[in-house]
Design a protein around this motif. Structure first.
Motif, short mmCIF file in Angstrom:
data_model
loop_
_atom_site.label_atom_id
_atom_site.label_comp_id
_atom_site.label_asym_id
_atom_site.label_seq_id
_atom_site.Cartn_x
_atom_site.Cartn_y
_atom_site.Cartn_z
N GLY A 77 0.82 -1.19 0.00
CA GLY A 77 0.00 0.00 0.00
C GLY A 77 0.86 1.25 0.00
O GLY A 77 2.08 1.19 -0.12
N SER A 125 -0.65 3.35 4.85
CA SER A 125 -0.91 2.00 5.35
C SER A 125 -0.19 1.72 6.66
O SER A 125 -0.47 0.72 7.33
CB SER A 125 -0.49 0.95 4.31
OG SER A 125 -1.28 1.06 3.14
N SER A 170 -6.95 1.39 3.25
CA SER A 170 -5.69 0.85 3.76
C SER A 170 -5.95 -0.39 4.60
O SER A 170 -5.23 -1.39 4.50
CB SER A 170 -4.95 1.90 4.59
OG SER A 170 -4.55 2.99 3.80
N GLY A 195 0.47 9.39 0.79
CA GLY A 195 0.69 8.24 -0.08
C GLY A 195 1.71 8.46 -1.17
O GLY A 195 2.42 7.52 -1.57
N SER A 240 4.13 1.38 1.86
CA SER A 240 3.84 1.02 3.24
C SER A 240 5.12 0.70 4.01
O SER A 240 5.15 0.86 5.24
CB SER A 240 2.89 -0.18 3.27
OG SER A 240 3.28 -1.18 2.37
#
Length: 449
Positions: A11, A15, A40, A131, A136
């Motif tokens: 992700g 996340s 997420s 993001g 992640s």
């Protein structure tokens, strides 16, 4: 993450809310648009073997749900209101603010807002996890470093001999993280260490995190993610670290891992070897017990394999399959984004185990390219097993290969405390690989494959 890729295995930085949730009684506060937190969660928890909401995850995550007003006028006021409400209503020991794309683009200073509450004595930490800043894995490191800097802070260490902080797999990004961390703690405790495992059921929560500066050393079980964390702790608290670049899977690698840790920690070699001897006896007793099955179904068993997973997990799994099960690696696909120096660490560690592992190694995070590459050898894959995600399951069924689950996304299996790490993990992986034979309709005793 500048290129468009097919079938992503991770992700965005937000996340890392799951990293927060992996700490007992820690709660995330998300400063992002509607749906960011739930998406997420859907990928990193539901899509990781239905691991559940836990103490305060899923639809219970606090979020500002920023909209037009926050984009035009700024969202810091909304964030402050959300933090205040969370502190009044939610029963948590630590609150971590995570910012999303919208808030970072408009310039909201989420860290400054969090610091205002921290200055009043509240256990609040601020991070910037938009993001577009990274994956992640990046978010995971940002959260941990922020907790160290803002929550633990500058304290004078009171070093406890035998105490170790463990940084290893990324919670939820590794679908087997709960069982993996339990097994790592079990074997390290077995040789005489006191373990701050930091995440999951084996962690004491915030008190354990507050104890981080007092460790004799930090243990990093990873060739990639986590290096910046142990270096920060070395700089901040003068704590040395040991990096073991390969996840120990099975008896051979786990025994070597324990010996290396024991030497670094200055532990009693007598106690270490006694524990290793007991664990190896148990492991190989089980190993031998499967010989009847192998003799009966050998025509159905895989002779080579593909692994599709990240750099923390796939290399250790692959080494076990070669060193202890005698399989031949066809391709080892590492799906996370890796710096050149991390790639070198992986290559060197695999080369030290078996050169075949290095020749099979491929750094590729595009699932479409991975699928196309495997399909090119589909006619030769009848005696292969593919260890990967739900995507690889459908690929395996299509080309007539066996399959077992290893990495995200996993939306057709339920994972509780399963593990592929250590002695117990090696046994579990072995049972998964041999059980894969019965997923094929044509698997029969002494049949021709």
């Amino acid at each position: 993450m500048s290129d468009i890729i097919e079938q992503p295995r991770y992700g965005c930085a937000l996340s890392a809310q799951q990293t927060v949730l992996a700490i007992p009684r820690a709660l995330p506060i998300v400063h992002a648009g509607p749906g960011c937190a739930s998406k997420s969660f859907a990928f990193a928890a539901t899509g990781a073997g239905f691991q559940g909401e836990g103490y305060g995850g899923g639809s219970h995550i606090s979020s500002t749900n920023t909209g037009e007003s926050e984009v035009i006028f700024g969202g810091e006021t909304s964030l402050a209101k959300e933090i205040k409400g969370a502190l009044q209503i939610l029963d948590g020991d630590l609150f971590v603010v995570l910012s999303g794309c919208t808030s970072d683009i408009v310039g909201d200073d989420s860290i400054a807002v969090a610091e205002r509450f921290a200055a009043q004595g509240y256990p609040v930490v601020g991070t910037e996890t938009a993001g577009f800043k990274g994956s992640s894995y990046y978010g995971h490191e940002i959260v941990i470093k922020s907790i160290i800097e803002q929550f633990i802070g500058s304290v004078e260490p009171k070093v406890q001999r035998g105490l170790v902080n463990v940084f290893a797999v990324v919670p939820f990004q590794d679908p087997f993280w709960r069982g993996d961390l339990e097994e790592i703690k079990r074997v390290l405790t077995g040789i005489g260490l006191e373990v701050n495992i930091l995440f999951g059921n084996g962690s004491a929560g915030i008190s354990e995190w507050a104890n981080i500066p007092n460790a004799q050393f930090n243990l990093l079980i990873s060739p990639s993610t986590g290096i910046d964390i142990v270096k920060l702790l070395q700089e901040k608290y003068d704590t040395p670290y040991l990096q073991y670049p390969l996840l120990p899977v099975g008896a051979k690698e786990t025994s070597q891992f324990l010996r290396d840790v024991s030497v670094f920690a200055g532990l009693s070699p007598i106690r270490t070897e006694r524990f290793i001897k007991e664990e190896e006896k148990r492991f190989y007793d089980y190993f031998i017990s499967v010989s009847d099955f192998i003799g009966e179904y050998w025509n159905n068993l895989p002779v080579d394999f593909y692994t599709v997973g990240d750099s923390i997990y796939a290399p250790g799994i692959s080494a076990f399959l070669v060193d202890e099960l005698g399989l031949t690696p066809k391709k080892i696909y590492l799906t996370d984004e890796l710096k050149p120096e991390w790639q070198q660490i992986i290559t060197e560690s695999l080369s030290a185990r078996d050169r075949k592992l290095v020749t099979a190694l491929t750094f590729e995070n595009d699932g479409g390219r991975i699928e196309a590459d495997i399909r090119q050898s589909a006619d030769k894959a009848k005696r292969s097993i593919i260890l990967g995600s739900s995507w690889e399951k459908f690929l395996a069924l299509d080309i007539g290969s066996l399959y077992a689950y290893l990495s995200l996304p996993l939306d057709e299996t339920v994972i509780l405390n399963d593990t592929y790490t250590g002695y117990n993990g090696g046994l579990h992986l072995m049972s998964e690989i041999y059980s894969a034979v019965f997923k094929r309709k044509t698997a029969t005793s002494r049949s021709i494959f």
